[in-house]
Design a protein around this motif. Structure first.
Motif, PDB file in Angstrom:
ATOM      1  N   LEU A 153      11.183   2.968  12.738  1.00 50.11           N
ATOM      2  CA  LEU A 153      11.962   3.512  13.842  1.00 50.11           C
ATOM      3  C   LEU A 153      12.457   4.906  13.477  1.00 50.11           C
ATOM      4  CD1 LEU A 153      13.100   2.581  16.575  1.00 50.11           C
ATOM      5  CD2 LEU A 153      15.184   1.955  15.377  1.00 50.11           C
ATOM      6  N   LEU A 154      12.868   5.050  12.202  1.00 47.92           N
ATOM      7  CA  LEU A 154      13.490   6.289  11.789  1.00 47.92           C
ATOM      8  C   LEU A 154      12.453   7.365  11.499  1.00 47.92           C
ATOM      9  CD1 LEU A 154      16.563   6.410  11.339  1.00 47.92           C
ATOM     10  CD2 LEU A 154      16.030   6.764   8.935  1.00 47.92           C
ATOM     11  N   VAL A 155      11.364   6.966  10.875  1.00 54.80           N
ATOM     12  CA  VAL A 155      10.454   7.956  10.321  1.00 54.80           C
ATOM     13  C   VAL A 155       9.387   8.373  11.346  1.00 54.80           C
ATOM     14  CG1 VAL A 155       8.624   6.553   9.289  1.00 54.80           C
ATOM     15  CG2 VAL A 155       9.442   8.584   8.085  1.00 54.80           C
ATOM     16  N   THR A 156       9.396   7.743  12.491  1.00 52.29           N
ATOM     17  CA  THR A 156       8.453   8.179  13.530  1.00 52.29           C
ATOM     18  C   THR A 156       9.249   8.628  14.747  1.00 52.29           C
ATOM     19  OG1 THR A 156       8.350   5.979  14.485  1.00 52.29           O
ATOM     20  CG2 THR A 156       6.710   6.502  12.827  1.00 52.29           C
ATOM     21  N   THR A 157       8.849   9.759  15.283  1.00 50.86           N
ATOM     22  CA  THR A 157       9.431  10.180  16.551  1.00 50.86           C
ATOM     23  C   THR A 157       8.364  10.143  17.630  1.00 50.86           C
ATOM     24  OG1 THR A 157       9.004  12.424  15.844  1.00 50.86           O
ATOM     25  CG2 THR A 157      11.257  11.624  15.606  1.00 50.86           C
ATOM     26  N   SER A 158       7.121  10.239  17.189  1.00 52.12           N
ATOM     27  CA  SER A 158       6.031  10.201  18.163  1.00 52.12           C
ATOM     28  C   SER A 158       5.722   8.751  18.508  1.00 52.12           C
ATOM     29  CB  SER A 158       4.799  10.874  17.560  1.00 52.12           C
ATOM     30  OG  SER A 158       3.638  10.355  18.162  1.00 52.12           O
ATOM     31  N   GLU A 159       5.538   8.484  19.747  1.00 56.70           N
ATOM     32  CA  GLU A 159       5.209   7.116  20.165  1.00 56.70           C
ATOM     33  C   GLU A 159       3.875   6.666  19.602  1.00 56.70           C
ATOM     34  OE1 GLU A 159       5.401   6.947  24.376  1.00 56.70           O
ATOM     35  OE2 GLU A 159       7.562   7.284  24.408  1.00 56.70           O
ATOM     36  N   GLN A 160       3.056   7.620  19.225  1.00 57.97           N
ATOM     37  CA  GLN A 160       1.745   7.280  18.682  1.00 57.97           C
ATOM     38  C   GLN A 160       1.843   6.413  17.426  1.00 57.97           C
ATOM     39  OE1 GLN A 160      -1.266   7.523  19.828  1.00 57.97           O
ATOM     40  NE2 GLN A 160      -0.381   8.398  21.682  1.00 57.97           N
TER      41      GLN A 160
END
Ligand SMILES: Nc1ncnc2c1ncn2[C@@H]1O[C@H](COP(=O)(O)OP(=O)(O)OP(=O)(O)O)[C@@H](O)[C@H]1O
Ligand SMILES: [Mg+2]
Lengths: 273, 350
Positions: free
Chosen positions: A218-225
């Motif tokens: 959750l934290l380390v991704t901002t892209s929905e991909q």
């Protein structure tokens, strides 16, 4: 006679336990095969409906998320990459760490081991901000690498391998040495085959561990991909039957891994005996 | 220089235990050397230094003209058979034998040839596909031997390889090891604390005590001519009888008898040693034995009893002599076969 009674009694208790665990799952599955209006009107269902393909196909292919650019299929792919990566990488690192701790003449090997071991008391959630800033500095936010690496050093797996290596008699290493095996060959020709059963067990364990991660991805991704299945459970919007279908599907990969690898696991256990 | 040369070899373990003291020893090519001694005397340590499994604290080990001190065990070209065999549990018998050859980069066909030859020699050809866990103790023992033989090493090292076998199998394997060694002709060192094993196998024997070689020689030399109290007590079964005594003016007084014209200038307290088999019954003999117990072994009788001063004593006589419990025997020492040791140092004085 009394034996028959006690054994049927324990079977009864086991059966009740199984039912308590299985019935909710079954209800979710049964409900996920109905239409959502049916569920909204009549509540959860015990029996199968006829919207299975419709619901499951829609969930798999529907573009969700805020920007409508991720499908459940992609999430499964992401989760699989992450869980497999974590499993393989953590097994490799802990195999090697345990090897060094047990077989190299390291001065404070025991102390070092316990230092590694107490990291169990410091789960990722506690060190999540420093870990995040490291990943951000290294430009690894929104990458599989960033998802996998910070949770791929497993003190528990290291503990298991270390304890196992310690039970291997010294004579084995000594005769291997006299047979001309160097350090690397002993690791590859002896320790890895001998710990096969344990490697499989650890692969299962770490796969499930990686698959279940929520806060870190959750934290380390901002892209929905880069969304994973477990994140998707929370993020997915849609009607209740589609969510149920998604929940059901999210359970499949860990179960599949256990089924596939368990064969080797059990075979290994029996062969060693 | 002989084939294997140990020069002033000392081993001090990191915890300060001095396991081997300045030991020097030469072993010729093809010789079967046995290290024998009580538990903890340093036999294994000495052997492991030859193998390279323990560092040498001081001194030199030369094998085939090369200094071995800093040579890695994998490069020494020695083979070792361990007490628990240390077979590779995850490999079948074939691969157990082949592993050392593979590591030397020998081609597949030669390996197959060598493994099959060794298997035939040891009669394990039928088990080549089995894992060690599916073999009996004796078969495992053979596989362990095969693993050593197949590599054709410069020297075989055995660390009590027979102690896990039952008594009968042990005697059988003992014979086979000796035959095999004679056939293959490889220099061998065999460690044991069983003196019968030591006597039967050895070309030469090193009796070790407290990290020191007390005596070195052929089994018969050591049996006939022990140089110290320790060696005398250790070699021979049943054990040599020991009596306290005093030597003065070439006359020994012990128990209730005297022996005159002893060939020794030593004066003082001594221990007199007499082997049970060097006694015979004779009227008005030197020694009077009151019989407590007779063990009939068939070929021999072992007669246990007490002397006048209640000292335990053993006499070995032919099995056809009938000796009653409680009777009194009068014994003489045959052919002056007695051994006199300085009581304080344990050194032989006659
Ligand atoms: N790794 C070690 N560290 C410290 N001391 C040791 C070590 N190995 C052996 N020793 C000590 O060195 C001495 C000789 O040991 P060694 O194993 O050579 O005896 P051994 O003659 O082979 O005895 P056994 O017949 O019981 O095998 C013993 O006193 C033992 O306690
Ligand atoms: Mg030993």
């Amino acid at each position: 006679m009394t034996r028959f009674i006690t054994s049927s009694f324990s079977h009864l208790i086991l059966l009740i336990g199984i039912l308590i665990m299985v019935i909710p799952v079954w209800m979710i599955f049964a409900s996920s095969t109905h239409t959502s209006s049916m569920i909204n009107m009549n509540g959860l269902q015990m029996f199968l409906g006829d919207s299975f393909y419709e619901n499951y196909l829609r969930v798999l292919l529907y573009k969700g998320g805020f920007f409508k650019e991720i499908t459940a299929l992609k999430m499964f792919f992401n989760s699989f990459i992450m869980a497999t990566g974590v499993a393989i990488l953590s097994v490799i690192t802990s195999l090697m760490a345990a090897y060094a701790l047990v077989y190299y003449r390291i001065k404070y090997a025991t102390l070092l081991f316990w230092i590694i071991f107490i990291t169990i008391l410091v789960p990722l959630e506690l060190r999540i901000f420093p870990t995040y800033s490291v990943m951000a500095e290294l430009n690894l936010v929104n990458s599989y690498f960033g998802l996998i690496v910070p949770i791929s050093a497993s003190a528990i797996a290291t503990l298991f391998f270390r304890q196992f290596y310690k039970t291997i008699p010294d004579e084995l290493l000594e005769s291997a040495k006299l047979d001309g095996a160097n350090t690397w060959r002993f690791f590859v020709d002896f320790l890895i085959p001998l710990s096969k059963t344990m490697i499989v067990a650890m692969l299962i364990f770490m796969f499930v561990f990686g698959y279940n991660q929520y806060l870190w991805p959750l934290l380390v991704t901002t892209s929905e991909q880069y969304w994973t299945v477990v994140m998707g459970l929370k993020m997915m919007s849609g009607s209740i039957v589609h969510r149920f279908a998604f929940v059901m599907m999210s359970m499949v990969p860990p179960i599949l891994i256990i089924i596939v690898l368990q064969k080797h696991f059990i075979k290994g256990v029996f062969q060693d005996k | 220089m002989s084939f294997l040369d140990l020069k002033n070899v000392t081993k001090i373990y990191p915890n300060g235990t001095k396991a081997v003291h300045e030991t020097s020893l030469s072993i010729d090519e093809g010789e079967f050397m046995v290290f024998v001694g009580p538990s903890g005397c340093g036999k294994s340590t000495l052997l492991r230094m030859v193998a390279g499994l323990e560092d040498i604290t001081e001194g030199d080990i030369n094998l085939d003209g090369k200094l071995m001190n800093e040579v890695d065990p994998s490069e020494r070209d020695v083979a070792m058979v361990f007490q628990n065999y240390a077979l590779y549990p995850h490999m079948n018998v074939y691969n157990n034998l082949a592993y050392g050859l593979k590591n030397r980069g020998i081609d597949k066909e030669t390996i197959e040839q060598k493994v099959n030859d060794a298997a035939k020699l040891l009669q394990i050809s039928d088990y080549l596909q089995r894992k060690p866990s599916m073999l009996s103790g004796g078969q495992r023992q053979r596989v362990a031997m095969g693993r050593a033989i197949v590599r054709n090493p410069k020297i075989f090292l055995f660390d009590e390889p027979l102690s896990n076998l039952d008594a009968k199998l042990r005697i059988q394997m003992r014979l086979e090891i000796k035959k095999l060694q004679q056939k293959v002709g490889v220099t061998s060192i065999f460690v044991t604390h069983d003196q019968v094993e030591a006597m039967t196998l050895a070309d030469r024997l090193a009796v070790i005590n407290n990290g020191i070689i007390e005596q070195l020689g052929t089994p018969i030399e050591i049996y006939d001519n022990p140089k110290s109290l320790f060696v005398a007590g250790f070699i021979g079964s049943p054990q040599m009888n020991f009596l306290d005594g005093n030597l003065k003016n070439k006359t020994l007084s012990a128990e209730s008898f005297k022996i005159k014209d002893i060939i020794s200038d030593f004066e003082g307290d001594v221990t007199l040693g007499i082997r049970p088999e060097h006694l015979s019954q004779k009227e008005n003999g030197l020694i009077n034995l009151k019989v407590d117990l007779v063990e009939q072994l068939g070929s021999d009788n072992l007669v246990y009893g007490q002397l006048k001063d209640k000292k335990d004593f053993c006499y070995r006589c032919p099995g056809n002599l009938i000796i009653e419990k409680g009777s009194n025997l009068s014994l003489n020492i045959e052919n002056n076969k007695y051994y006199i040791f300085d009581k304080s140092t344990g050194k032989r004085v006659n």
